[in-house]
Design a protein around this motif. Structure first.
Motif, PDB file in Angstrom:
ATOM      1  N   ALA A 395      34.229  19.619 -17.931  1.00 47.51           N
ATOM      2  CA  ALA A 395      32.800  19.888 -18.223  1.00 47.51           C
ATOM      3  C   ALA A 395      32.210  18.383 -18.263  1.00 47.51           C
ATOM      4  O   ALA A 395      30.753  18.240 -18.403  1.00 47.51           O
ATOM      5  N   ALA A 396      33.651  17.505 -17.812  1.00 49.01           N
ATOM      6  CA  ALA A 396      31.767  16.063 -18.043  1.00 49.01           C
ATOM      7  C   ALA A 396      31.526  16.029 -16.211  1.00 49.01           C
ATOM      8  O   ALA A 396      30.688  15.331 -16.039  1.00 49.01           O
ATOM      9  N   LEU A 397      31.867  17.074 -15.357  1.00 51.55           N
ATOM     10  CA  LEU A 397      30.986  17.565 -14.558  1.00 51.55           C
ATOM     11  C   LEU A 397      29.166  17.952 -14.590  1.00 51.55           C
ATOM     12  O   LEU A 397      28.793  18.616 -13.639  1.00 51.55           O
ATOM     13  N   GLY A 398      29.805  18.983 -16.148  1.00 51.42           N
ATOM     14  CA  GLY A 398      28.328  19.425 -15.867  1.00 51.42           C
ATOM     15  C   GLY A 398      28.446  21.038 -15.280  1.00 51.42           C
ATOM     16  O   GLY A 398      27.571  21.779 -15.214  1.00 51.42           O
ATOM     17  N   GLY A 399      29.918  21.533 -15.716  1.00 49.47           N
ATOM     18  CA  GLY A 399      30.137  22.666 -14.804  1.00 49.47           C
ATOM     19  C   GLY A 399      30.080  23.751 -15.693  1.00 49.47           C
ATOM     20  O   GLY A 399      29.267  24.463 -15.203  1.00 49.47           O
ATOM     21  N   PRO A 400      30.436  23.983 -16.749  1.00 52.86           N
ATOM     22  CA  PRO A 400      30.162  24.384 -17.835  1.00 52.86           C
ATOM     23  C   PRO A 400      28.579  25.036 -17.769  1.00 52.86           C
ATOM     24  O   PRO A 400      27.991  24.267 -17.889  1.00 52.86           O
ATOM     25  N   ARG A 401      28.010  26.740 -18.034  1.00 54.14           N
ATOM     26  CA  ARG A 401      26.823  26.567 -17.856  1.00 54.14           C
ATOM     27  C   ARG A 401      26.869  26.807 -19.677  1.00 54.14           C
ATOM     28  O   ARG A 401      27.415  27.219 -20.232  1.00 54.14           O
TER      29      ARG A 401
END
Length: 404
Positions: A395-401
């Motif tokens: 999530a911190a990597l901005g992974g979730p759409r």
């Protein structure tokens, strides 16, 4: 998960006779699977290596419970290469290896890999005397196990082979598969995870279709632990994961098994169905020249037949194990597998059988199950923490759409 082949038909089978309602269903399933495996092992031991017709003649009928040694009081000398007291409720190396793997889990208290086998299982076999029922004495487990299991010590301890590759070159048999039930139980209700872990562990011991069978058997036990599991869903999970000849053998044997509702009528047809994939040949005690050699086209006989007997019995422990025992050939391992899967499905072994085997073998069959249940809970909690840490990092990597 659906089978890869859309034309594969998995027979609809009723759920097995359930365990009594309990506040501890995980412990109940683990106990029924492990005690059930030991009971199947002990019932199959005395008739291992013989054909259904030979068993019928020797016992004046089918085997319906614990029986004595094939050669009676001459068991010590009748087969000098294997002077073991098989019978009278004695478990064999299938159970000894299963309990040894549980001891590894108890030490590591996490998922295992090939290095855990090298660091813990191999020393256990080599250094710690234990009661060996078939020898009626304390001895190193190494002195009892078959040559394919001695390979673990030869390759890892003496040859210093990479544990992940130590199984390469071994005779291809069910030696690794026969003790993989604990892997399925640690990964209860997650057959894909059980398959992957068993594939990693078995690399220290087996290769080719012997390694594949170990992974698929672990997956079968894991699939059987699902609350709504049936023999049909267990077979479907196996077909979704199995590769090459192992998958083909399971498919053909289970197609044949779906036509039968009693093990007597299934004995010859199941053997005929698995024969094209079995390298041992028609005479179990005189293997063919191509026996136990690596191949992508073949499979061990034991696992497909155990799954077939599960379908024939509708998941009932007694009938699945008795069918496996009376099938003959490597029937202690077949019945070990069938007993583990039936127990995981919720059909426990008869209490009188379990009591007889425990007393005759002078083993506590319930303590390993309690230990593995505790370890399984610990591993699951650790898995959840690892998953949540990964989820947060992703999530911190901005992974979730982002959802609309």
């Amino acid at each position: 998960m659906a089978p890869e082949n859309p034309h594969t038909t998995i027979p609809s089978t009723p759920a097995p006779s359930p365990l009594a309602p309990s506040d501890h269903p995980l412990e109940d399933r683990v106990t029924a699977a492990l005690v059930g495996a030991a009971v199947g092992d002990a019932l199959g031991g005395p008739v291992e290596g013989y054909s259904p017709d030979q068993i019928l003649e020797r016992h004046a009928g089918r085997v319906h419970g614990v029986v004595g040694p094939w050669n009676g009081d001459a068991w010590r000398t009748a087969r000098p290469i294997a002077p073991y007291h098989k019978g009278d409720g004695h478990v064999t190396d299938d159970t000894l290896m299963t309990h040894a793997l549980i001891r590894v889990y108890a030490k590591v208290r996490d998922h295992l890999d090939a290095y855990a086998i090298a660091d813990h299982l191999v020393p256990d076999l080599m250094t710690t005397p234990r009661w060996i029922p078939e020898l009626e004495a304390e001895a190193l487990p190494l002195h009892r196990v078959f040559l394919a299991e001695k390979w673990l010590v030869t390759r890892i301890h003496y040859a210093h082979a990479d544990p992940r590759e130590a199984g390469v070159g071994n005779i291809v048999n069910c030696g690794a598969a026969m003790y993989m039930a604990p892997v399925g139980l640690v990964n209860a209700a997650n057959p894909a995870a059980a398959y992957r872990e068993a594939l990693e562990i078995a690399g220290a011991h087996q290769w080719s279709y012997g390694r594949e069978a170990a992974a698929v058997f672990a997956a079968a036990v894991a699939a059987a632990c699902a609350p709504d599991a049936t023999p049909g869903t267990v077979v479907a999970a196996c077909l979704a994961l199995a590769k090459d000849g192992t998958r083909a053998a399971i498919e053909k044997v289970c197609e044949e098994a779906s036509r039968h509702r009693d093990f007597e009528s299934a004995l010859a047809p199941l053997r005929a169905a698995v024969a094209p994939y079995d390298t041992v040949g028609p005479d179990y005690r005189a293997p063919s020249l191509g026996a136990r050699r690596p191949s992508r086209l073949h499979a061990i006989e034991e696992l497909p037949v155990a799954l077939g007997m599960m379908l024939v019995s509708g998941g009932d422990f007694r009938q699945a194990v008795l069918g496996s025992v009376n099938y003959g050939r490597d029937c202690d391992s077949i019945a070990t597998m069938a007993g583990a899967i039936a127990g995981a499905l919720g059909s426990p072994p008869p209490r009188d059988w379990a009591k007889t085997v425990a007393e005759a073998s002078r083993l506590d069959l319930w303590a390993p199950a309690a230990e593995l249940t505790a370890v399984t809970r610990e591993i699951h909690e650790r898995d959840l923490r690892r998953h949540r840490a990964h989820e947060a990092a992703f999530a911190a990597l901005g992974g979730p759409r982002c959802s609309d």
